[in-house]
Design an enzyme around this catalytic site. Structure first.
Site, mmCIF file in Angstrom:
data_model
loop_
_atom_site.group_PDB
_atom_site.id
_atom_site.type_symbol
_atom_site.label_atom_id
_atom_site.label_comp_id
_atom_site.label_asym_id
_atom_site.label_seq_id
_atom_site.Cartn_x
_atom_site.Cartn_y
_atom_site.Cartn_z
ATOM 1 N N LYS A 160 0.977 -1.235 0.185
ATOM 2 C CA LYS A 160 -0.143 0.080 0.022
ATOM 3 C C LYS A 160 0.903 1.176 -0.093
ATOM 4 C CE LYS A 160 -3.547 2.265 2.678
ATOM 5 N NZ LYS A 160 -4.098 2.339 4.209
ATOM 6 N N ASP A 185 -14.744 2.970 11.975
ATOM 7 C CA ASP A 185 -14.816 3.031 10.635
ATOM 8 C C ASP A 185 -15.338 1.854 9.808
ATOM 9 O OD1 ASP A 185 -15.323 4.184 8.312
ATOM 10 O OD2 ASP A 185 -13.068 4.257 7.608
#
Length: 297
Positions: free
Chosen positions: A134, A233
């Site tokens: 990432k 989240d």
């Protein structure tokens, strides 16, 4: 990897499918003049390989051969890569199990051979596991983004549970000085998809599928809450899935460590650490009703 992640995290506090690009080649990490380059445990400079994936430049450790783009968002880009030095990365799928991996594996093997001498312990191409790399683009330009990234790194490397994503490795900057460090690269286990894609796909989900997914989600949340961590989240995009329905909770950018306050603690309830949390929590479409009715949400 743990010691290496620690070093990079400390530096962050101070700083508060594709193929290799033909003109670029594996090269020693170049530090600015007068600054010491990042070095590995044996004291040798790290070797970096440059790629262009999804219109973004990837400059990663030469041990990772970038193969394809698997996801893109506001944070940056996620790519699948072969780990040429590890034979088994926590159950990661191997390159040999991917369709059409033969030609790409051979090319990656040639690139790795030119980057560094192949040691007798280097696993054969078919046994190389796939990982997710990432790239977080320029998180240091915003103080809030940098704090969220640092918080996520500390949680990902600390939490260890089968249903929680774990940080495997982290790329060092070309030099430990913060001035030339712009992008951050995180290496985790690679998953096939996420729950959002599964929901909107033509794949039918039986009651057994739903029950098994919910079971794993509750296991992950129970582990986090026992550790004093709140995710804040939860949404389908942050629930990673494999073909065998194995699930992992990801994206801890908004997560917080919330130790339970003693009952005899002075002050009113909510005046402690919980009272200092940001009002923005959870993507708007997945917020709980009690959050939506609060002022400012």
């Amino acid at each position: 990897s743990t010691a290496r992640v620690d070093d990079v995290a400390v530096a962050m506090v101070g700083a508060s499918g594709g193929s290799p690009v033909p003109p670029k080649r594996a090269c020693t990490a170049g530090a600015p003049e007068g600054e010491a380059p990042s070095t590995s445990r044996d004291g040798q400079p790290f070797q970096f390989q440059q790629y262009v994936m999804g219109g973004l430049a990837f400059e990663v450790d030469a041990r990772y051969a970038i193969k394809s783009v698997v996801g893109k968002g506001a944070y940056g880009l996620v790519c699948a890569a072969e780990d040429t030095l590890n034979r088994n990365t926590r159950g990661c799928p191997t390159a040999g199990a991917s369709a059409g991996a033969g030609a790409g594996t051979a090319a990656a093997a040639n690139d790795a051979a030119t980057a560094s001498p192949v040691s007798p312990t280097t696993p054969p191409p078919a046994a190389r596991p796939l990982v997710a790399v990432k790239k977080v683009v320029d998180p240091f330009s915003d103080r809030t983004d940098a704090k969220r990234l640092l918080r996520e790194i500390r949680l990902l490397r600390t939490l260890r549970h089968p249903n929680v994503l774990h940080l495997i490795d982290m790329m060092p900057p070309p030099a430990l000085a913060p001035d030339g460090w712009r992008d951050v690269y995180l290496v985790t286990r690679l998953y096939d998809t996420n729950l959002h894609r599964v929901i909107y796909s033509s794949q039918p989900l039986s009651d057994a599928h739903v029950q098994y997914m919910l079971f794993q989600i509750f296991r992950a949340l129970a582990y986090l809450h026992d550790a004093g961590v709140v995710h804040r989240d939860m949404k389908p995009t942050n629930l990673l899935l494999n073909r065998d329905c194995e699930l992992a909770l990801a994206d801890f950018g908004l997560a917080r460590y919330m130790p339970q306050e003693p009952e005899d603690a002075p002050g009113k309830p909510g005046e402690g650490r919980a009272g200092l949390l940001t009002k923005y929590v959870v993507t708007r479409w997945y917020r709980a009703p009690e959050l939506l009715v609060q002022a400012g949400c």
